[in-house]
Write a protein that holds these residues in place. Structure first.
Motif, PDB file in Angstrom:
ATOM      1  N   UNK A  96      40.404  77.276  85.637  1.00 48.55           N
ATOM      2  CA  UNK A  96      40.785  77.245  84.224  1.00 48.55           C
ATOM      3  C   UNK A  96      40.009  76.157  83.474  1.00 48.55           C
ATOM      4  N   UNK A  97      39.644  76.439  82.263  1.00 55.21           N
ATOM      5  CA  UNK A  97      38.902  75.460  81.466  1.00 55.21           C
ATOM      6  C   UNK A  97      39.783  74.241  81.169  1.00 55.21           C
ATOM      7  N   UNK A  98      39.164  73.059  81.222  1.00 55.01           N
ATOM      8  CA  UNK A  98      39.895  71.842  80.836  1.00 55.01           C
ATOM      9  C   UNK A  98      39.595  71.570  79.366  1.00 55.01           C
ATOM     10  N   UNK A  99      40.629  71.457  78.559  1.00 54.67           N
ATOM     11  CA  UNK A  99      40.451  71.227  77.121  1.00 54.67           C
ATOM     12  C   UNK A  99      40.827  69.800  76.758  1.00 54.67           C
ATOM     13  N   UNK A 100      40.267  69.331  75.662  1.00 53.88           N
ATOM     14  CA  UNK A 100      40.725  68.063  75.097  1.00 53.88           C
ATOM     15  C   UNK A 100      42.098  68.332  74.490  1.00 53.88           C
ATOM     16  N   UNK A 101      43.109  67.625  74.940  1.00 56.29           N
ATOM     17  CA  UNK A 101      44.473  67.918  74.474  1.00 56.29           C
ATOM     18  C   UNK A 101      44.927  66.963  73.372  1.00 56.29           C
ATOM     19  N   UNK A 102      44.433  65.724  73.424  1.00 56.42           N
ATOM     20  CA  UNK A 102      44.835  64.765  72.395  1.00 56.42           C
ATOM     21  C   UNK A 102      43.910  64.916  71.193  1.00 56.42           C
ATOM     22  N   UNK A 103      44.105  65.993  70.492  1.00 50.10           N
ATOM     23  CA  UNK A 103      43.257  66.347  69.351  1.00 50.10           C
ATOM     24  C   UNK A 103      44.016  67.386  68.531  1.00 50.10           C
ATOM     25  N   UNK A 104      43.595  67.556  67.290  1.00 47.13           N
ATOM     26  CA  UNK A 104      44.251  68.528  66.411  1.00 47.13           C
ATOM     27  C   UNK A 104      43.515  69.860  66.455  1.00 47.13           C
ATOM     28  N   UNK A 105      44.256  70.915  66.687  1.00 47.40           N
ATOM     29  CA  UNK A 105      43.697  72.269  66.656  1.00 47.40           C
ATOM     30  C   UNK A 105      44.332  73.043  65.506  1.00 47.40           C
ATOM     31  N   UNK A 157      23.976  70.780  71.665  1.00 43.62           N
ATOM     32  CA  UNK A 157      24.011  69.937  72.868  1.00 43.62           C
ATOM     33  C   UNK A 157      24.638  68.580  72.535  1.00 43.62           C
ATOM     34  N   UNK A 158      24.310  68.027  71.363  1.00 41.93           N
ATOM     35  CA  UNK A 158      24.857  66.725  70.966  1.00 41.93           C
ATOM     36  C   UNK A 158      26.389  66.804  70.854  1.00 41.93           C
ATOM     37  N   UNK A 159      26.876  67.864  70.223  1.00 40.30           N
ATOM     38  CA  UNK A 159      28.331  68.029  70.063  1.00 40.30           C
ATOM     39  C   UNK A 159      29.001  68.188  71.425  1.00 40.30           C
ATOM     40  N   UNK A 160      28.394  69.014  72.246  1.00 37.79           N
ATOM     41  CA  UNK A 160      29.001  69.318  73.546  1.00 37.79           C
ATOM     42  C   UNK A 160      29.059  68.076  74.434  1.00 37.79           C
ATOM     43  N   UNK A 161      28.011  67.242  74.380  1.00 37.88           N
ATOM     44  CA  UNK A 161      28.021  66.005  75.188  1.00 37.88           C
ATOM     45  C   UNK A 161      29.155  65.089  74.741  1.00 37.88           C
ATOM     46  N   UNK A 217      32.376  64.058  77.050  1.00 33.16           N
ATOM     47  CA  UNK A 217      32.702  62.649  77.340  1.00 33.16           C
ATOM     48  C   UNK A 217      34.175  62.378  77.020  1.00 33.16           C
ATOM     49  N   UNK A 218      34.649  62.891  75.890  1.00 26.66           N
ATOM     50  CA  UNK A 218      36.049  62.666  75.511  1.00 26.66           C
ATOM     51  C   UNK A 218      37.003  63.332  76.502  1.00 26.66           C
ATOM     52  N   UNK A 219      36.624  64.520  76.976  1.00 26.79           N
ATOM     53  CA  UNK A 219      37.477  65.216  77.956  1.00 26.79           C
ATOM     54  C   UNK A 219      37.522  64.417  79.259  1.00 26.79           C
ATOM     55  N   UNK A 220      36.359  63.909  79.675  1.00 30.86           N
ATOM     56  CA  UNK A 220      36.322  63.113  80.920  1.00 30.86           C
ATOM     57  C   UNK A 220      37.174  61.861  80.785  1.00 30.86           C
TER      58      UNK A 220
END
Ligand code: FES
Ligand SMILES: [Fe+2]
Length: 368
Positions: free
Chosen positions: A1-10, A332-336, A340-343
């Motif tokens: 399963x994909x790991x998402x950034x959770x402490x963020x507004x969707x 690529x810049x956005x994804x990096x 990093x935030x997810x890690x």
């Protein structure tokens, strides 16, 4: 399963999409949720699964007192997810009779949900005040698409507007926009990606927005990407030196939210500036034309290609490494930054879990 950034507004919904008297179901980050409106107009969100026998609360009813009633055996839950009424036996409420509730904030006509475990910070909601400043005639339809593709694929599509020269040829770009000056920078936690083409014909989307005497001119897309997947694209033409404030175009709002790992919610709208006429009927016609054209571009041109891309990647049956082109640099810049935030979030969670004392869990029973 994909790991998402959770402490963020969707972005969960346009605010107007939640009625006053009915619950609405929507899955976000693989979690089935139910949304309902409270008496004060704000919105509650919680897991859409009754803790008794797992019926969907979204099939139940909104009750007075900001409650939702399960359709199966009538347990009622407050906006904080706790059971507040048990119609059975002596009405005792088991401690485990609760569901997880999530903070929801209404801002810029959007309902934003926070699914992390840290304190939500509404100041981190991306700025879409363009909606608040505009007259209704400047705002296209607040539209929605559910796509059978991952949120990542749709994000990659929007962060690389070179595809407008091909996939949206004539509408949003063309042969004149293949060559463009590109600049990328990080600012205030956002990534900005600018793409400016000189001496371009005016794509049909922008023709009605632009004075008739303006013919060949600059054509630009100025992208602002905000964590985790909210995008604003100032798209337009003209202006001395390609200055958008002097040209004609709109703030293209693109709010992307994972539904599951293979599907996503796409909310979009456009807010126009520098109107060239005071004629209300003409401005309404232009607004409706923009709404129609944008829906056509996203639903009939982008979606088929992106959904087929998703199927092709799944069919490969193994992780694929894409060949990278210069047009991918912004993405690529956005994804990096996002990775990093997810890690960091994962590392913080792992540390907390390591520090937590080991407990022997007693089986809990839930009964009505
Ligand atoms: S399943 Fe909800 S009250 Fe029984
Ligand atoms: Fe597109």
């Amino acid at each position: 399963m994909t790991v998402y950034l959770r402490n963020a507004w969707y972005a969960a919904f346009w605010d107007a999409d939640i009625p006053a008297d009915k619950p609405v179901a929507r899955t976000i980050l693989n979690e089935p949720l139910v949304f309902f409106r409270k008496a004060d107009g704000s919105v509650a969100a919680m897991t859409d699964r009754c803790p008794h026998r797992f019926a969907m609360l979204s099939m139940g009813q909104v009750k007075e007192g900001d409650r939702i009633a399960c359709p199966y055996h009538g347990l009622e839950f407050g906006a904080d997810g706790r059971c507040v009424h048990n119609p059975h036996g002596k009405g005792a409420i088991p401690e485990a009779a609760r569901v997880r509730a999530y903070p929801v904030v209404q801002k810029h006509s959007v309902l934003w949900i926070w699914m992390g475990d840290r304190e939500p910070d509404p100041a981190r909601i991306p700025d879409y005040s363009c909606f608040d400043r505009a007259q209704p005639v400047q705002v296209s339809k607040r539209d929605y698409l559910r796509m059978n593709a991952s949120c990542d694929l749709v994000m990659n599509n929007l962060l690389d507007t070179s595809h407008t020269s091909y996939l949206h040829n004539g509408i949003l770009g063309g042969t004149d926009t293949v060559v463009a000056e590109t600049r990328i920078e990080e600012k205030d936690g956002n990534v900005l990606i600018g793409r400016v083409s000189q001496d371009s014909a005016i794509p049909s989307m922008y023709r009605d927005l632009t004075p008739p005497e303006v013919q060949r001119t600059t054509k630009w897309n100025l992208i602002r990407w905000s964590v985790p997947s909210a995008i604003l694209i100032q798209g337009g033409v003209g202006g001395p030196g390609g200055d958008p404030s002097q040209g004609w175009g709109y703030d293209g709002v693109h709010l992307l939210t994972p539904e599951t790992d293979k599907t996503m919610h796409y909310h979009f709208a456009a807010v126009r500036w520098n109107l060239i006429t005071d004629d209300v009927a003409e401005n309404e016609r232009i607004r409706d034309h923009i709404s129609k054209m944008r829906r056509f571009a996203f639903a009939e041109q982008d979606a088929p290609v992106i959904e087929a891309q998703q199927r092709a990647m799944e069919a490969a049956g193994r992780p694929l490494q894409p060949v990278m082109l210069t047009v991918d640099a912004g993405m690529v810049r956005c994804r990096r930054l996002l990775e990093r935030l997810i890690q960091e979030e994962q590392a913080a969670t792992d540390t907390l879990n390591t520090q937590a004392p080991t407990q022997t869990l007693k089986p809990e029973t839930t009964s009505c």
